[in-house]
Design an enzyme around this catalytic site. Sequence first.
Site, mmCIF file in Angstrom:
data_model
loop_
_atom_site.group_PDB
_atom_site.id
_atom_site.type_symbol
_atom_site.label_atom_id
_atom_site.label_comp_id
_atom_site.label_asym_id
_atom_site.label_seq_id
_atom_site.Cartn_x
_atom_site.Cartn_y
_atom_site.Cartn_z
ATOM 1 C CG ASP A 140 -1.839 1.110 1.486
ATOM 2 O OD1 ASP A 140 -2.615 1.575 0.272
ATOM 3 O OD2 ASP A 140 -1.726 1.801 2.368
ATOM 4 C CG ASP A 142 -1.643 7.811 0.271
ATOM 5 O OD1 ASP A 142 -0.812 8.717 0.388
ATOM 6 O OD2 ASP A 142 -2.561 7.523 -0.693
#
Length: 311
Positions: A140, A142
């Site tokens: 991922d 953010d």
Amino acid sequence: MVSRTPTKPPPSPRPGASGCVTPSKPKPSPVARRRQALRRWSATKRRGSPLKSLASAPAAAAATFNRSLRSCRRRLLKLFARLAVLGSPRKRRAAAAGFQRLRSSSPPPPPPPPQHPPVRAQSAALPLPPSPGRRTLFLDLDETLIHSQTDPPPARFDFTVRPVIGGQAITFYVSKRPGVEAFLRAAADSFEVVVFTAGLQEYASLVLDRLDPDGTVFAHRLYRGACRNAGDGRLVKDLAATGRALDLAVIVDDNPNAYALQPENAVPVAPFVDDDNDQELQRVLAFLDVAAGFDDTREAIRYYKDLITAS
């Protein structure tokens, strides 16, 4: 001796002589006064009394309104006559030509920016891995590798990106998670590294270019368009749709909703905001070294989670 001559009457005064007293006019009789009052009343009635003038004011206003109405009717008739002339085919063509010249002389107004930028659909299917049997690490972006925010700028940030979203340029202030460069280089040595983010491509691609300027770390990039909509606003990352074997896949994410379809493949991390002493990536890197000794990465994740629970 007494004179018998009669005494003469006094002479009558001459008109205009000085010192003479003019006899006063006799007062009019009551009948004469009534006649004079009657004549004055008749003269006042002929001239018109103030009350009569006030009574005649509405009639004058109505006459003025009627004159204005007749004038307005004449103007409307002239206008309709001109419109009837313009209604002829030749006049209509001339008017249309004038409208075309007017429209071409003024530039069209720019279209308003969309309220919500459209999300481009992206297939989650990836090309075949260059090395069969190589494990794939889905990362991922953010709050896992970086933290970013818009104005106002934070007290500390590492770089900025300015994507155009919905027709408007927006500045993002990006802070890198401690140790992210070393983590990415070490992970790329043993895994096929794929970024799988729910962020918009316009924004996320600029951030990834700063994290991997040479293009040697990230084998593939998947953006919001590759996520599945769970129907309640949640975006889910389906690892099975990527074409990678689940026994050789690991996803690292701070959001449990993202890996809801394959929780057994997930290594959770705490969200990163601005902690300079954060050690999450070092902990994940230690797990990756252990996972290399397992044939099924899901067994390694289960063993790892048991250790964390026991401690």
